[in-house]
Write an enzyme that holds these catalytic residues in place. Structure first.
Site, PDB file in Angstrom:
ATOM      1  N   ASP A 151      66.805  18.668 -41.291  1.00 21.38           N
ATOM      2  CA  ASP A 151      66.123  19.318 -42.418  1.00 21.38           C
ATOM      3  C   ASP A 151      67.019  19.250 -43.655  1.00 21.38           C
ATOM      4  O   ASP A 151      68.239  19.431 -43.573  1.00 21.38           O
ATOM      5  CB  ASP A 151      65.806  20.785 -42.070  1.00 21.38           C
ATOM      6  CG  ASP A 151      64.767  21.380 -42.998  1.00 21.38           C
ATOM      7  OD1 ASP A 151      63.632  21.615 -42.550  1.00 21.38           O
ATOM      8  OD2 ASP A 151      65.085  21.603 -44.197  1.00 21.38           O
ATOM      9  N   HIS A 208      54.943  19.359 -37.945  1.00 22.59           N
ATOM     10  CA  HIS A 208      56.380  19.239 -37.656  1.00 22.59           C
ATOM     11  C   HIS A 208      56.854  20.461 -36.901  1.00 22.59           C
ATOM     12  O   HIS A 208      56.330  21.563 -37.089  1.00 22.59           O
ATOM     13  CB  HIS A 208      57.194  19.061 -38.943  1.00 22.59           C
ATOM     14  CG  HIS A 208      56.960  20.113 -39.985  1.00 22.59           C
ATOM     15  ND1 HIS A 208      55.861  20.108 -40.815  1.00 22.59           N
ATOM     16  CD2 HIS A 208      57.669  21.227 -40.305  1.00 22.59           C
ATOM     17  CE1 HIS A 208      55.916  21.157 -41.624  1.00 22.59           C
ATOM     18  NE2 HIS A 208      56.997  21.868 -41.327  1.00 22.59           N
ATOM     19  N   HIS A 255      60.226  22.682 -36.260  1.00 25.87           N
ATOM     20  CA  HIS A 255      61.603  23.016 -36.614  1.00 25.87           C
ATOM     21  C   HIS A 255      62.367  23.308 -35.324  1.00 25.87           C
ATOM     22  O   HIS A 255      61.863  24.037 -34.454  1.00 25.87           O
ATOM     23  CB  HIS A 255      61.653  24.299 -37.452  1.00 25.87           C
ATOM     24  CG  HIS A 255      60.966  24.216 -38.780  1.00 25.87           C
ATOM     25  ND1 HIS A 255      61.653  24.029 -39.966  1.00 25.87           N
ATOM     26  CD2 HIS A 255      59.656  24.323 -39.120  1.00 25.87           C
ATOM     27  CE1 HIS A 255      60.798  24.036 -40.973  1.00 25.87           C
ATOM     28  NE2 HIS A 255      59.576  24.211 -40.490  1.00 25.87           N
TER      29      HIS A 255
HETATM   30  P1  5GP Z   1      57.474  24.054 -43.509  1.00 25.50           P
HETATM   31  O1  5GP Z   1      57.802  25.097 -44.530  1.00 25.50           O
HETATM   32  O2  5GP Z   1      56.320  23.199 -43.925  1.00 25.50           O
HETATM   33  O3  5GP Z   1      57.328  24.600 -42.122  1.00 25.50           O
HETATM   34  O4  5GP Z   1      58.776  23.144 -43.409  1.00 25.50           O
HETATM   35  C1  5GP Z   1      59.006  22.044 -44.217  1.00 25.50           C
HETATM   36  C2  5GP Z   1      60.472  21.722 -44.061  1.00 25.50           C
HETATM   37  O5  5GP Z   1      60.699  20.435 -44.582  1.00 25.50           O
HETATM   38  C3  5GP Z   1      61.403  22.687 -44.813  1.00 25.50           C
HETATM   39  O6  5GP Z   1      62.320  23.274 -43.903  1.00 25.50           O
HETATM   40  C4  5GP Z   1      62.099  21.792 -45.838  1.00 25.50           C
HETATM   41  O7  5GP Z   1      63.444  22.127 -46.050  1.00 25.50           O
HETATM   42  C5  5GP Z   1      61.945  20.408 -45.218  1.00 25.50           C
HETATM   43  N1  5GP Z   1      61.890  19.335 -46.194  1.00 25.50           N
HETATM   44  C6  5GP Z   1      61.150  19.302 -47.333  1.00 25.50           C
HETATM   45  N2  5GP Z   1      61.324  18.124 -47.982  1.00 25.50           N
HETATM   46  C7  5GP Z   1      62.198  17.406 -47.212  1.00 25.50           C
HETATM   47  C8  5GP Z   1      62.770  16.102 -47.360  1.00 25.50           C
HETATM   48  O8  5GP Z   1      62.521  15.371 -48.315  1.00 25.50           O
HETATM   49  N3  5GP Z   1      63.629  15.703 -46.394  1.00 25.50           N
HETATM   50  C9  5GP Z   1      63.948  16.492 -45.301  1.00 25.50           C
HETATM   51  N4  5GP Z   1      64.799  15.993 -44.399  1.00 25.50           N
HETATM   52  N5  5GP Z   1      63.411  17.715 -45.139  1.00 25.50           N
HETATM   53  C10 5GP Z   1      62.550  18.169 -46.078  1.00 25.50           C
END
Ligand code: 5GP
Ligand code: ZN
Length: 113
Positions: free
Chosen positions: A30, A99, A101
């Site tokens: 992440d 996704h 985590h």
């Molecule tokens: P969500 O909030 O949708 O469950 O998680 C999205 C995750 O994607 C977040 O933890 C954020 O830090 C990660 N993320 C967002 N953009 C990028 C990126 O460009 N590269 C990587 N490796 N992680 C990302």
């Protein structure tokens, strides 16, 4: 999905720090880690979230959890870890491509915020 960030990462159009890849999934760190170890596991196929995977494609969940278990072994996450998938606005989802985590390396609290 041409405008989806994680589809672009899955295709390699946007770089990521990869931990594991096969024809179905990708695991990568992440960009904004919330624990000493924080990586994401995504299917290469686009699904909006875990509630949008058709029943006939459900084997992707078993495959993803197999990859998580393998990486947990390899990374020595023997003290435990947390697997989270956020769904929709109230679920805290910001990237609308399924996704998981995987967080480890510190004590987790419950209930989550
Ligand atoms: P969500 O909030 O949708 O469950 O998680 C999205 C995750 O994607 C977040 O933890 C954020 O830090 C990660 N993320 C967002 N953009 C990028 C990126 O460009 N590269 C990587 N490796 N992680 C990302
Ligand atoms: Zn996507």
């Amino acid at each position: 999905m041409s405008d989806c960030l994680f589809c672009k990462i899955a295709k390699g159009d946007i770089p990521s720090k990869k931990l594991y890849e096969d024809d179905k999934v990708l695991a990568f760190h992440d960009i904004d880690p919330q624990a000493p170890v924080h990586f994401l596991v995504i299917p290469k196929e686009h699904y909006q979230h875990a509630g949008k995977v058709p029943a006939q494609n459900g084997e992707i969940f078993a495959h993803i959890f197999g990859v998580i278990a393998k990486l947990a072994d390899e990374l020595g996450m023997d003290k435990g870890y947390r697997v989270v998938t956020n769904i929709g606005e109230q679920g805290g989802q910001t990237v609308h491509h399924l996704h998981f985590h995987v967080l480890s390396g510190r004590d987790m609290t419950w209930p989550p915020g």
